[in-house]
Scaffold this motif. Sequence first.
Motif, PDB file in Angstrom:
ATOM      1  N   PRO A  56      13.568  11.978   1.931  1.00 33.64           N
ATOM      2  CA  PRO A  56      13.077  10.917   1.036  1.00 33.64           C
ATOM      3  C   PRO A  56      12.502   9.731   1.798  1.00 33.64           C
ATOM      4  CG  PRO A  56      15.445  10.779   1.223  1.00 33.64           C
ATOM      5  CD  PRO A  56      15.022  11.964   2.059  1.00 33.64           C
ATOM      6  N   GLY A  57      12.025   8.762   1.017  1.00 30.66           N
ATOM      7  CA  GLY A  57      11.597   7.502   1.601  1.00 30.66           C
ATOM      8  C   GLY A  57      12.806   6.682   2.010  1.00 30.66           C
ATOM      9  N   GLY A  58      12.545   5.592   2.678  1.00 28.94           N
ATOM     10  CA  GLY A  58      13.614   4.738   3.187  1.00 28.94           C
ATOM     11  C   GLY A  58      13.062   4.035   4.411  1.00 28.94           C
ATOM     12  N   GLU A  59      13.756   4.151   5.498  1.00 22.51           N
ATOM     13  CA  GLU A  59      13.300   3.541   6.753  1.00 22.51           C
ATOM     14  C   GLU A  59      13.456   4.590   7.845  1.00 22.51           C
ATOM     15  OE1 GLU A  59      11.908   0.423   6.736  1.00 22.51           O
ATOM     16  OE2 GLU A  59      11.296   1.115   8.711  1.00 22.51           O
ATOM     17  N   SER A  60      12.328   5.031   8.372  1.00 14.52           N
ATOM     18  CA  SER A  60      12.371   6.184   9.278  1.00 14.52           C
ATOM     19  C   SER A  60      13.157   5.898  10.560  1.00 14.52           C
ATOM     20  CB  SER A  60      10.954   6.657   9.610  1.00 14.52           C
ATOM     21  OG  SER A  60      10.183   5.602  10.131  1.00 14.52           O
ATOM     22  N   CYS A  91       6.965   9.374   2.245  1.00 13.70           N
ATOM     23  CA  CYS A  91       6.917   8.058   2.877  1.00 13.70           C
ATOM     24  C   CYS A  91       7.648   8.075   4.230  1.00 13.70           C
ATOM     25  CB  CYS A  91       7.432   7.003   1.908  1.00 13.70           C
ATOM     26  SG  CYS A  91       6.814   5.368   2.312  1.00 13.70           S
ATOM     27  N   ALA A  92       8.828   7.480   4.352  1.00 14.55           N
ATOM     28  CA  ALA A  92       9.541   7.573   5.632  1.00 14.55           C
ATOM     29  C   ALA A  92       9.779   9.037   6.004  1.00 14.55           C
ATOM     30  CB  ALA A  92      10.869   6.833   5.539  1.00 14.55           C
ATOM     31  N   GLY A  93       9.935   9.894   5.002  1.00 15.51           N
ATOM     32  CA  GLY A  93      10.090  11.332   5.251  1.00 15.51           C
ATOM     33  C   GLY A  93       8.851  11.927   5.894  1.00 15.51           C
ATOM     34  N   LEU A  94       7.675  11.462   5.459  1.00 13.51           N
ATOM     35  CA  LEU A  94       6.422  11.889   6.099  1.00 13.51           C
ATOM     36  C   LEU A  94       6.397  11.437   7.562  1.00 13.51           C
ATOM     37  CD1 LEU A  94       3.407  12.797   6.345  1.00 13.51           C
ATOM     38  CD2 LEU A  94       2.786  10.631   5.250  1.00 13.51           C
ATOM     39  N   VAL A  95       6.841  10.202   7.812  1.00 12.03           N
ATOM     40  CA  VAL A  95       6.889   9.711   9.205  1.00 12.03           C
ATOM     41  C   VAL A  95       7.772  10.648  10.037  1.00 12.03           C
ATOM     42  CG1 VAL A  95       7.581   7.804  10.721  1.00 12.03           C
ATOM     43  CG2 VAL A  95       6.529   7.294   8.505  1.00 12.03           C
ATOM     44  N   MET A  96       8.946  10.974   9.498  1.00  5.69           N
ATOM     45  CA  MET A  96       9.885  11.835  10.239  1.00  5.69           C
ATOM     46  C   MET A  96       9.275  13.202  10.562  1.00  5.69           C
ATOM     47  SD  MET A  96      12.735  10.152  10.690  1.00  5.69           S
ATOM     48  CE  MET A  96      13.886  11.427  11.148  1.00  5.69           C
ATOM     49  N   LEU A 120       0.408   6.389  10.954  1.00  4.50           N
ATOM     50  CA  LEU A 120       0.463   4.955  11.220  1.00  4.50           C
ATOM     51  C   LEU A 120       1.433   4.367  10.207  1.00  4.50           C
ATOM     52  CD1 LEU A 120      -0.536   2.264  12.408  1.00  4.50           C
ATOM     53  CD2 LEU A 120      -2.468   2.385  10.798  1.00  4.50           C
ATOM     54  N   ARG A 121       2.515   3.814  10.694  1.00  7.44           N
ATOM     55  CA  ARG A 121       3.526   3.253   9.796  1.00  7.44           C
ATOM     56  C   ARG A 121       3.031   1.942   9.170  1.00  7.44           C
ATOM     57  NH1 ARG A 121       8.728   2.070  12.575  1.00  7.44           N
ATOM     58  NH2 ARG A 121       9.488   1.922  10.447  1.00  7.44           N
ATOM     59  N   ASN A 122       3.521   1.672   7.993  1.00 10.53           N
ATOM     60  CA  ASN A 122       3.288   0.381   7.323  1.00 10.53           C
ATOM     61  C   ASN A 122       1.806   0.003   7.284  1.00 10.53           C
ATOM     62  OD1 ASN A 122       6.143   0.180   7.199  1.00 10.53           O
ATOM     63  ND2 ASN A 122       6.171  -0.647   9.266  1.00 10.53           N
ATOM     64  N   PHE A 151       2.973   3.231  -3.584  1.00  9.65           N
ATOM     65  CA  PHE A 151       2.955   3.038  -2.127  1.00  9.65           C
ATOM     66  C   PHE A 151       3.824   1.836  -1.765  1.00  9.65           C
ATOM     67  CE2 PHE A 151      -0.858   5.347  -3.177  1.00  9.65           C
ATOM     68  CZ  PHE A 151      -1.048   6.223  -2.116  1.00  9.65           C
ATOM     69  N   ILE A 152       4.890   2.087  -1.014  1.00  7.37           N
ATOM     70  CA  ILE A 152       5.813   1.009  -0.619  1.00  7.37           C
ATOM     71  C   ILE A 152       5.938   1.013   0.902  1.00  7.37           C
ATOM     72  CG2 ILE A 152       8.160   0.097  -0.865  1.00  7.37           C
ATOM     73  CD1 ILE A 152       8.364   1.837  -3.458  1.00  7.37           C
ATOM     74  N   ARG A 153       5.374   0.017   1.531  1.00  2.00           N
ATOM     75  CA  ARG A 153       5.337  -0.021   3.010  1.00  2.00           C
ATOM     76  C   ARG A 153       4.992   1.370   3.555  1.00  2.00           C
ATOM     77  NH1 ARG A 153       9.947  -0.594   5.231  1.00  2.00           N
ATOM     78  NH2 ARG A 153      11.119  -0.391   3.306  1.00  2.00           N
ATOM     79  N   ALA A 154       3.924   1.898   3.011  1.00  2.00           N
ATOM     80  CA  ALA A 154       3.623   3.314   3.214  1.00  2.00           C
ATOM     81  C   ALA A 154       2.905   3.573   4.537  1.00  2.00           C
ATOM     82  CB  ALA A 154       2.756   3.810   2.066  1.00  2.00           C
TER      83      ALA A 154
HETATM   84  N1  GLN Z   1       9.007   3.461   1.408  1.00  5.91           N
HETATM   85  C1  GLN Z   1       9.209   3.939   2.609  1.00  5.91           C
HETATM   86  O1  GLN Z   1       9.736   5.033   2.813  1.00  5.91           O
HETATM   87  C2  GLN Z   1       8.841   3.041   3.746  1.00  5.91           C
HETATM   88  C3  GLN Z   1       8.658   3.717   5.074  1.00  5.91           C
HETATM   89  C4  GLN Z   1       8.896   2.778   6.227  1.00  5.91           C
HETATM   90  N2  GLN Z   1       7.905   1.736   6.271  1.00  5.91           N
HETATM   91  C5  GLN Z   1       8.930   3.553   7.557  1.00  5.91           C
HETATM   92  O2  GLN Z   1       8.018   3.470   8.324  1.00  5.91           O
HETATM   93  O3  GLN Z   1       9.846   4.255   7.783  1.00  5.91           O
END
Ligand code: GLN
Length: 239
Positions: A56-60, A91-96, A120-122, A151-154
């Motif tokens: 899920p989203g959150g903070e990677s 979101c953060a899951g995509l970053v991971m 690219l984060r954020n 989109f949240i800090r996406a």
């Molecule tokens: N809504 C979110 O998941 C934010 C992602 C977050 N900014 C990150 O880079 O991990």
Amino acid sequence: MPPLTITVGVLALQGGVVEHIALLNRASANYPSVTFHFLEVRTPEQLSLCDALIIPGGESTTMAIVARRLGLLEPLREFVKINNKPVWGTCAGLVMLAEEASATKQGGQELIGGLDVRVLRNKFGTQVQSFVADLNLDFLGEGEGPFRGVFIRAPVVEEVIDGDGRVKVLGTVKKPGEEEDIVAVRQGNVFGTSFHPELTGDVRVHAWWLGNVVEALGQGGEGKGLVVGKGKGDAGKVY
Ligand SMILES: NC(=O)CC[C@H](N)C(=O)O
């Protein structure tokens, strides 16, 4: 043939877990002949029970630190890249799930990988610059209306780093005065979205992804004769 049973995990270290489970429950109604179990995953043992996973989203950065502490990072890499199980990161899951990330904390951050992209984060700024945009997601099927992307800090996919065309771009967004950004990609078993379908109440992306999970698990069993997916190219296809 035994009935088809599929366990879908949602990584539950932090972030939007219950929202995903709620939409998965609703989406599962599209596949009445499959028994789904939805499981919050916090340990390697729980992960080992899963046929598919949502991150899920959150903070990677936080998610990576907690996953490392719980001994989950290597099992997650194995799940995604060796066992090739279906995985979706929002979101953060995509970053991971990216192989590379820019705008990381000093010293970088640990990733699971699986998508040959650099994110690219954020990209759009901080929490207050969060926005909603109508997206045309062709994979949802012919004639489907736009999907409300939250989109949240996406992050966005700033570069596809695989030259072999294995990464498919499935969605973009264009903010006024800005370049078009890639916000949905798929590479085989791995799917990532910058936005949060679990926050919309619109079940279509979850239903599409569950259809892919059912297909990937290749099913004989009760899956035979099951009509899944309204995605382009597989409308009405019987698996
Ligand atoms: N809504 C979110 O998941 C934010 C992602 C977050 N900014 C990150 O880079 O991990």
